[in-house]
Design a protein around this motif. Structure first.
Motif, mmCIF file in Angstrom:
data_model
loop_
_atom_site.group_PDB
_atom_site.id
_atom_site.type_symbol
_atom_site.label_atom_id
_atom_site.label_comp_id
_atom_site.label_asym_id
_atom_site.label_seq_id
_atom_site.Cartn_x
_atom_site.Cartn_y
_atom_site.Cartn_z
ATOM 1 N N MET A 58 0.838 -1.193 0.000
ATOM 2 C CA MET A 58 0.000 0.000 0.000
ATOM 3 C C MET A 58 0.876 1.247 0.000
ATOM 4 N N LYS A 59 0.365 2.297 -0.648
ATOM 5 C CA LYS A 59 1.105 3.542 -0.682
ATOM 6 C C LYS A 59 0.140 4.714 -0.680
ATOM 7 N N THR A 60 0.647 5.869 -0.272
ATOM 8 C CA THR A 60 -0.140 7.089 -0.179
ATOM 9 C C THR A 60 0.473 8.139 -1.090
ATOM 10 N N LEU A 61 -0.362 8.775 -1.900
ATOM 11 C CA LEU A 61 0.104 9.862 -2.749
ATOM 12 C C LEU A 61 0.332 11.110 -1.905
ATOM 13 N N ILE A 62 1.508 11.708 -2.028
ATOM 14 C CA ILE A 62 1.814 12.937 -1.301
ATOM 15 C C ILE A 62 1.270 14.131 -2.076
ATOM 16 N N GLN A 63 0.471 14.949 -1.409
ATOM 17 C CA GLN A 63 -0.046 16.168 -2.018
ATOM 18 C C GLN A 63 1.047 17.233 -1.929
ATOM 19 N N GLN A 64 1.759 17.436 -3.017
ATOM 20 C CA GLN A 64 2.956 18.256 -2.979
ATOM 21 C C GLN A 64 2.682 19.725 -2.682
ATOM 22 N N GLU A 65 1.474 20.207 -2.970
ATOM 23 C CA GLU A 65 1.171 21.605 -2.707
ATOM 24 C C GLU A 65 1.264 21.941 -1.221
ATOM 25 N N GLN A 66 0.921 20.978 -0.366
ATOM 26 C CA GLN A 66 0.966 21.202 1.077
ATOM 27 C C GLN A 66 2.176 20.511 1.743
ATOM 28 N N ARG A 82 9.028 7.607 -2.292
ATOM 29 C CA ARG A 82 9.569 7.249 -3.592
ATOM 30 C C ARG A 82 9.020 8.211 -4.648
ATOM 31 N N VAL A 83 9.823 8.462 -5.665
ATOM 32 C CA VAL A 83 9.402 9.273 -6.804
ATOM 33 C C VAL A 83 8.856 8.332 -7.861
ATOM 34 N N GLU A 84 7.633 8.573 -8.285
ATOM 35 C CA GLU A 84 7.023 7.776 -9.349
ATOM 36 C C GLU A 84 6.459 8.720 -10.391
ATOM 37 N N GLY A 85 7.203 8.893 -11.480
ATOM 38 C CA GLY A 85 6.829 9.877 -12.490
ATOM 39 C C GLY A 85 6.955 11.273 -11.921
ATOM 40 N N ASP A 86 5.885 12.060 -11.995
ATOM 41 C CA ASP A 86 5.871 13.404 -11.403
ATOM 42 C C ASP A 86 5.380 13.381 -9.955
ATOM 43 N N ASN A 87 5.027 12.216 -9.462
ATOM 44 C CA ASN A 87 4.431 12.095 -8.135
ATOM 45 C C ASN A 87 5.450 11.632 -7.100
ATOM 46 N N VAL A 88 5.139 11.925 -5.857
ATOM 47 C CA VAL A 88 5.859 11.351 -4.716
ATOM 48 C C VAL A 88 4.847 10.542 -3.923
ATOM 49 N N VAL A 89 5.229 9.320 -3.586
ATOM 50 C CA VAL A 89 4.357 8.460 -2.795
ATOM 51 C C VAL A 89 5.117 8.017 -1.551
ATOM 52 N N GLN A 90 4.372 7.594 -0.561
ATOM 53 C CA GLN A 90 4.976 7.019 0.636
ATOM 54 C C GLN A 90 4.419 5.612 0.829
ATOM 55 N N TYR A 91 5.304 4.630 0.824
ATOM 56 C CA TYR A 91 4.889 3.241 1.009
ATOM 57 C C TYR A 91 4.684 2.948 2.493
ATOM 58 N N ASP A 92 3.724 2.077 2.770
ATOM 59 C CA ASP A 92 3.464 1.671 4.143
ATOM 60 C C ASP A 92 4.585 0.791 4.688
#
Length: 214
Positions: free
Chosen positions: A1-9, A70-80
């Motif tokens: 499982m992973k969570t998308l980081i909302q980069q604006e905040q 982790r960086v995935e494309g233009d996104n940053v995610v955080q794995y559990d």
């Protein structure tokens, strides 16, 4: 499982933008961690010291929020949960890649890690497969012949790699204590030296409190 980081905040938004533009955003740190209690405990109880410090490394990584980014494309995610892709040596001095699943219980971890390692030892080549390309891992290697004081890794300049790397060197005496060299590599947009300090502090704690193996 992973969570998308909302980069604006995200508090690291500017750090990520700044270091993410660099051709090699990985920074490294090499130090020594004390480990005598765990080494003695493993010898007394017939436990693989390699598996113990790999397990403690994963405990420490999973305890550090920034090392699960982790960086995935233009996104940053955080794995559990973070697992390992480790190198396993063979009698002919070649090595292969071995995915190892993390379990907080050492006995469960060892039960699944030992046959995975033996399969790589019995095979040939790099054993590089889709499992080895997962992002929810650290890249781990043991260099038991050298008490290194610095380390570099091969990398593809410009390749978007954000998986942390941890290498452990030769067990040796320093100032009357048994220590292990530990080298870390992490994406500077995701983790700073402070977060590496957190990881190393937790790793050293685990290596000095061996009753957790029981």
């Amino acid at each position: 499982m992973k969570t998308l980081i909302q980069q604006e905040q995200w508090a690291r938004r500017e750090h990520f933008a700044f270091f993410g533009r660099m051709s090699n955003p990985m920074h490294s740190l090499t130090t020594q961690v004390s480990c005598e209690p765990a080494y003695r405990y493993c010898r007394e109880h017939g436990i693989s010291f390699f598996l113990h410090y790999l397990h403690q490394t994963l405990i420490a990584v999973n305890a550090c929020d920034n090392l699960r980014y982790r960086v995935e494309g233009d996104n940053v995610v955080q794995y559990d949960t973070i697992h390992a892709n480790t190198t396993i040596g063979r009698p002919d001095h070649s090595f292969g890649f071995c995915p190892v699943q993390f379990d907080p219980d050492f006995q469960q971890f060892r039960t699944q890690a030992e046959p995975a390692m033996q399969a790589v030892i019995s095979a040939g080549g790099l054993c590089f497969n889709e499992e080895c390309q997962r992002q929810d891992v650290i890249h781990f290697s043991a260099i038991p012949w050298v008490a290194f004081e610095g380390l570099t890794h091969a990398y593809h300049n410009g390749f978007p790699d954000s998986v942390p790397k941890v290498s452990v060197g030769k067990l040796h005496q320093r100032d009357g204590k048994l220590v292990l060299p530990v080298a870390t590599f992490a994406h500077h947009g995701l983790a700073d030296a402070y977060h590496i300090h957190q990881f190393l502090e937790r790793l050293e704690y685990g290596l000095n409190h061996p009753p957790c193996l029981t």
